[in-house]
Design a protein around this motif. Structure first.
Motif, PDB file in Angstrom:
ATOM      1  N   ARG A 135       4.517   4.906   2.922  1.00  0.00           N
ATOM      2  CA  ARG A 135       3.231   4.482   3.549  1.00  0.00           C
ATOM      3  C   ARG A 135       2.924   3.074   3.280  1.00  0.00           C
ATOM      4  O   ARG A 135       1.851   2.543   3.797  1.00  0.00           O
ATOM      5  CB  ARG A 135       2.462   5.606   3.033  1.00  0.00           C
ATOM      6  CG  ARG A 135       1.996   5.577   1.483  1.00  0.00           C
ATOM      7  CD  ARG A 135       0.893   6.850   1.104  1.00  0.00           C
ATOM      8  NE  ARG A 135       0.155   6.660  -0.069  1.00  0.00           N
ATOM      9  CZ  ARG A 135       0.985   6.910  -1.135  1.00  0.00           C
ATOM     10  NH1 ARG A 135       2.152   7.768  -1.361  1.00  0.00           N
ATOM     11  NH2 ARG A 135       0.315   6.885  -2.337  1.00  0.00           N
ATOM     12  N   HIS A 136       3.348   2.911   1.947  1.00  0.00           N
ATOM     13  CA  HIS A 136       2.910   1.447   1.374  1.00  0.00           C
ATOM     14  C   HIS A 136       3.594   0.229   2.326  1.00  0.00           C
ATOM     15  O   HIS A 136       3.104  -0.985   2.509  1.00  0.00           O
ATOM     16  CB  HIS A 136       3.290   1.146   0.067  1.00  0.00           C
ATOM     17  CG  HIS A 136       3.084   2.270  -0.862  1.00  0.00           C
ATOM     18  ND1 HIS A 136       1.655   2.371  -1.235  1.00  0.00           N
ATOM     19  CD2 HIS A 136       3.660   3.208  -1.418  1.00  0.00           C
ATOM     20  CE1 HIS A 136       1.614   3.692  -1.846  1.00  0.00           C
ATOM     21  NE2 HIS A 136       2.640   4.099  -2.041  1.00  0.00           N
ATOM     22  N   HIS A 172       3.539  -0.494  -4.987  1.00  0.00           N
ATOM     23  CA  HIS A 172       2.841  -0.182  -3.742  1.00  0.00           C
ATOM     24  C   HIS A 172       2.480  -1.428  -2.959  1.00  0.00           C
ATOM     25  O   HIS A 172       2.091  -1.252  -1.592  1.00  0.00           O
ATOM     26  CB  HIS A 172       1.346   0.380  -4.236  1.00  0.00           C
ATOM     27  CG  HIS A 172       1.445   1.613  -4.763  1.00  0.00           C
ATOM     28  ND1 HIS A 172       0.383   2.455  -4.900  1.00  0.00           N
ATOM     29  CD2 HIS A 172       2.546   2.457  -5.272  1.00  0.00           C
ATOM     30  CE1 HIS A 172       0.578   3.527  -5.465  1.00  0.00           C
ATOM     31  NE2 HIS A 172       2.096   3.715  -5.655  1.00  0.00           N
ATOM     32  N   ASN A 173       2.356  -2.605  -3.475  1.00  0.00           N
ATOM     33  CA  ASN A 173       1.918  -3.895  -2.633  1.00  0.00           C
ATOM     34  C   ASN A 173       3.367  -4.931  -2.554  1.00  0.00           C
ATOM     35  O   ASN A 173       3.182  -6.053  -1.819  1.00  0.00           O
ATOM     36  CB  ASN A 173       0.860  -4.707  -3.515  1.00  0.00           C
ATOM     37  CG  ASN A 173      -0.183  -3.833  -3.893  1.00  0.00           C
ATOM     38  OD1 ASN A 173      -0.635  -3.378  -4.882  1.00  0.00           O
ATOM     39  ND2 ASN A 173      -1.107  -2.998  -2.851  1.00  0.00           N
ATOM     40  N   ASP A 174       4.472  -4.452  -2.956  1.00  0.00           N
ATOM     41  CA  ASP A 174       5.567  -5.342  -2.952  1.00  0.00           C
ATOM     42  C   ASP A 174       5.203  -6.822  -3.279  1.00  0.00           C
ATOM     43  O   ASP A 174       5.552  -7.902  -2.551  1.00  0.00           O
ATOM     44  CB  ASP A 174       5.999  -5.252  -1.556  1.00  0.00           C
ATOM     45  CG  ASP A 174       7.531  -5.879  -1.353  1.00  0.00           C
ATOM     46  OD1 ASP A 174       8.247  -5.787  -2.260  1.00  0.00           O
ATOM     47  OD2 ASP A 174       8.045  -6.217  -0.371  1.00  0.00           O
ATOM     48  N   ARG A 198       1.087  -0.787   5.048  1.00  0.00           N
ATOM     49  CA  ARG A 198       0.023  -1.611   4.594  1.00  0.00           C
ATOM     50  C   ARG A 198       0.504  -3.200   4.333  1.00  0.00           C
ATOM     51  O   ARG A 198      -0.256  -4.208   4.627  1.00  0.00           O
ATOM     52  CB  ARG A 198      -0.700  -1.025   3.252  1.00  0.00           C
ATOM     53  CG  ARG A 198      -1.092   0.357   3.701  1.00  0.00           C
ATOM     54  CD  ARG A 198      -1.432   1.150   2.505  1.00  0.00           C
ATOM     55  NE  ARG A 198      -1.919   2.425   2.793  1.00  0.00           N
ATOM     56  CZ  ARG A 198      -1.646   3.535   2.235  1.00  0.00           C
ATOM     57  NH1 ARG A 198      -1.371   3.452   0.819  1.00  0.00           N
ATOM     58  NH2 ARG A 198      -2.299   4.718   2.436  1.00  0.00           N
TER      59      ARG A 198
END
Length: 149
Positions: free
Chosen positions: A132-133, A98-100, A136
């Motif tokens: 979608r991530h 999700h946050n790479d 962000r």
């Protein structure tokens, strides 16, 4: 794959165990220190690993201090680094998916070797989900560039 490693004195022993674990799996390691338990300053090693990752000298990084907190803060000051302190495998998977996250932070005084190996394994084998991530993660990059989001 090449992984940059860095630790202060509080993370030295766990860094060495992680290094051996990675090498046994055939993963190339760039060991940026420290190389003993003599007292050193964690920002030096967080910055070194972050810089190696952003310069393309390594694909991902792993940093270790006593808790993983201080060294992750230092690594996160390098533009483009998304360092995540992970104390279990679910966080490691989510940090990548999700946050790479491109740097994993571990606590040498709070995480045992077996658990650390499991965390590292999950972190390295998980890909960024994008979608979608990506928006962000892009917002984080915009903040780094001084843009308003």
């Amino acid at each position: 794959m090449k992984v940059a490693l860095g630790a202060d004195h509080g993370g030295y022993e766990l860094k060495e165990a992680v290094k051996t674990f990675l090498q046994e799996k055939g993963i190339s390691v760039l060991d940026l220190g420290t190389h003993s338990t003599a007292s050193v300053d964690y920002p030096t090693y967080g910055f070194a690993v972050g810089s190696a990752v952003t310069a393309g000298e390594a694909d991902l990084g792993i940093v270790v201090c006593g808790t993983g907190l201080g060294i992750s803060m230092a690594a996160n000051k390098v533009p483009g680094i998304r360092a995540a302190v992970c104390t279990e495998t679910y966080s490691a998977r989510m940090a990548r998916e999700h946050n790479d996250a491109n740097v994993l932070a571990l606590g040498g005084r709070v995480t045992g070797v077996g658990l650390a190996q499991d965390i590292v394994e999950v972190f390295l084998r998980t890909d960024f989900a994008g979608g979608r991530h990506a928006k962000r993660v892009g917002m984080i990059a915009a903040i780094e560039r001084g843009e308003k989001i």
